[in-house]
Design a protein around this motif. Structure first.
Motif, PDB file in Angstrom:
ATOM      1  N   VAL A 309     -14.323  34.219  35.479  1.00  0.00           N
ATOM      2  CA  VAL A 309     -13.556  35.323  35.492  1.00  0.00           C
ATOM      3  C   VAL A 309     -13.679  36.065  36.698  1.00  0.00           C
ATOM      4  O   VAL A 309     -12.793  36.465  37.305  1.00  0.00           O
ATOM      5  CB  VAL A 309     -13.867  36.202  34.126  1.00  0.00           C
ATOM      6  CG1 VAL A 309     -13.259  37.554  34.236  1.00  0.00           C
ATOM      7  CG2 VAL A 309     -13.451  35.482  32.815  1.00  0.00           C
ATOM      8  N   THR A 310     -14.922  36.260  37.084  1.00  0.00           N
ATOM      9  CA  THR A 310     -15.203  36.958  38.523  1.00  0.00           C
ATOM     10  C   THR A 310     -14.468  36.431  39.562  1.00  0.00           C
ATOM     11  O   THR A 310     -14.205  37.015  40.561  1.00  0.00           O
ATOM     12  CB  THR A 310     -16.759  37.280  38.528  1.00  0.00           C
ATOM     13  OG1 THR A 310     -17.507  36.568  37.623  1.00  0.00           O
ATOM     14  CG2 THR A 310     -17.171  38.606  38.580  1.00  0.00           C
ATOM     15  N   MET A 311     -14.451  35.132  39.643  1.00  0.00           N
ATOM     16  CA  MET A 311     -13.988  34.147  40.697  1.00  0.00           C
ATOM     17  C   MET A 311     -12.496  34.770  40.668  1.00  0.00           C
ATOM     18  O   MET A 311     -12.014  34.844  41.875  1.00  0.00           O
ATOM     19  CB  MET A 311     -14.402  32.805  40.523  1.00  0.00           C
ATOM     20  CG  MET A 311     -14.135  32.203  41.841  1.00  0.00           C
ATOM     21  SD  MET A 311     -14.028  30.217  41.503  1.00  0.00           S
ATOM     22  CE  MET A 311     -15.893  30.053  40.989  1.00  0.00           C
ATOM     23  N   GLY A 312     -11.832  34.549  39.600  1.00  0.00           N
ATOM     24  CA  GLY A 312     -10.597  34.653  39.360  1.00  0.00           C
ATOM     25  C   GLY A 312     -10.248  36.374  40.097  1.00  0.00           C
ATOM     26  O   GLY A 312      -9.233  36.427  40.983  1.00  0.00           O
ATOM     27  N   LEU A 313     -11.279  37.179  39.741  1.00  0.00           N
ATOM     28  CA  LEU A 313     -11.084  38.633  40.268  1.00  0.00           C
ATOM     29  C   LEU A 313     -11.166  38.652  41.810  1.00  0.00           C
ATOM     30  O   LEU A 313     -10.512  39.259  42.538  1.00  0.00           O
ATOM     31  CB  LEU A 313     -12.042  39.524  39.459  1.00  0.00           C
ATOM     32  CG  LEU A 313     -11.781  39.965  37.900  1.00  0.00           C
ATOM     33  CD1 LEU A 313     -13.052  40.598  37.699  1.00  0.00           C
ATOM     34  CD2 LEU A 313     -10.354  40.683  37.521  1.00  0.00           C
TER      35      LEU A 313
END
Ligand SMILES: Nc1nc2c(ncn2[C@@H]2O[C@H](COP(=O)(O)OP(=O)(O)O)[C@@H](O)[C@H]2O)c(=O)[nH]1
Ligand SMILES: [Mg+2]
Length: 321
Positions: A309-313
């Motif tokens: 999720v953080t990578m996507g962000l």
């Protein structure tokens, strides 16, 4: 041919049909809503928004009627939005002859909208908060937002209000119930409604004591106001308490207070939508089940998902640059 006038432009002109349509857009999650609200945004923030919450049957709708009636007698316009799937606000029928509004369009100083239960309750609460923005932009002086005080989703509504009125009534350990449900914590004004019934004085003194004991460090002393909305008693006292709270908020920094609430709105809305996205029908449940079956621990799975999720962000913020 000239382009069709936007809903925002029509609302600025005071077109009630456009107002109703735009609230429907909020309710149905219509993609066009955000753009229209952005156009109206400079007009948002002039109304005083009063959230009215409390357990079902406490008399919230009755009190909202009363507050609207008295506000109208003072020539203040009133926008009403009710989120109460258990007892739909019938508007015309309830307000009825009290402010002579069999047809609610007869009084241009009042607009009533009740929100049907549709989709998630959180979605409904968000729609109500958005409806308040539209009512505010339209120009109503006072906005009354009725909601049932149960569950996390109500915070969306509370964040949308400048003053939160919690309505309780005697009977069935309501005072204790309210304390358990955290209703006391969110109240700026506590109303003991149905003070014509036995047990009201006791409830009022219990609540007064609870407020004194719990909130010693707060700058605002939460008043406990007795009312009997059913017989039109105490409405002025409730309005007076709201006005005093307003003066308190305004003297201690209205902009900062509203900004804090807006931040909370974003936080709650984002958390809820994220959780819906992650755990809704197209969510991660199946994948998590598979990974558990493969022998991964719950925390390891959660950590890996968080990394994704953080990578996507971060990709998202790179794309913005
Ligand atoms: N005795 C008494 N009954 C009331 C009073 N206010 C409202 N009620 C009644 O309580 C019931 C629930 O009222 P309502 O406004 O629909 O409650 P809500 O669910 O909190 O919106 C209705 O039957 C009202 O007539 C009051 O001051 N005294
Ligand atoms: Mg109601």
């Amino acid at each position: 041919m000239a382009a069709a006038e936007t809903l925002a432009a029509r609302i600025e002109r005071g077109d009630r049909t456009a107002l109703a349509r735009m609230i429907s857009w909020a309710e149905n999650g219509d993609a066009r809503f955000a753009g229209e609200l952005a156009a109206l945004w400079p007009r948002v923030g002039r109304a005083w928004r009063v959230g009215v919450t409390g357990p079902p049957g406490a008399g919230k709708s009755t009190l909202v009627n009363e507050l609207a009636r008295v506000e109208r007698s003072r020539e203040r316009s009133v926008g009403i939005c009710a989120v109460d799937p258990s007892s739909p606000f019938t508007g015309g029928a309830l307000l009825g002859d009290r402010i002579r509004m069999d047809d609610r369009t007869l009084d241009p100083g009042v607009f009533i909208r009740s929100m049907a239960s549709r989709g998630s309750h959180g979605g409904l609460a968000r729609a109500a908060a958005s409806a308040c923005d539209v009512l505010d932009a339209f120009g109503f002086a006072t906005i009354l937002l009725e909601t049932v005080g149960v569950g996390q989703a109500e915070y969306d509504v509370l964040d949308a209000a400048d003053t939160v009125v919690v309505v309780l009534c005697p009977g069935a350990g309501d005072g204790i119930q309210a304390m358990k449900a955290g209703l006391l914590e969110v109240a700026d004004v506590l109303v003991v409604n149905k003070s014509d019934l036995p047990g009201a004085e006791r409830l009022q003194s219990d609540l007064t004591e609870a407020v004194h004991v719990r909130f010693t460090k707060r700058a605002w002393a939460v008043p406990v106001v007795a009312a009997s909305a059913g017989t039109a008693q105490g409405t002025e006292d409730v309005l007076e308490a709201i006005a005093r709270h307003r003066a308190h908020v305004e003297s201690s920094g209205l902009e900062a207070a509203r900004r804090r609430k807006r931040i909370e709105q974003v936080r709650h809305s984002l958390s809820e939508q994220l959780s819906e996205r992650l755990w809704g029908p197209a969510g991660l449940r199946d994948r998590v089940e598979v990974e558990l079956a493969q022998g991964h621990s719950p925390h390891a799975i959660a950590a890996a998902l968080l990394a994704e999720v953080t990578m996507g962000l971060s990709k998202l913020s790179e794309a913005r640059r």
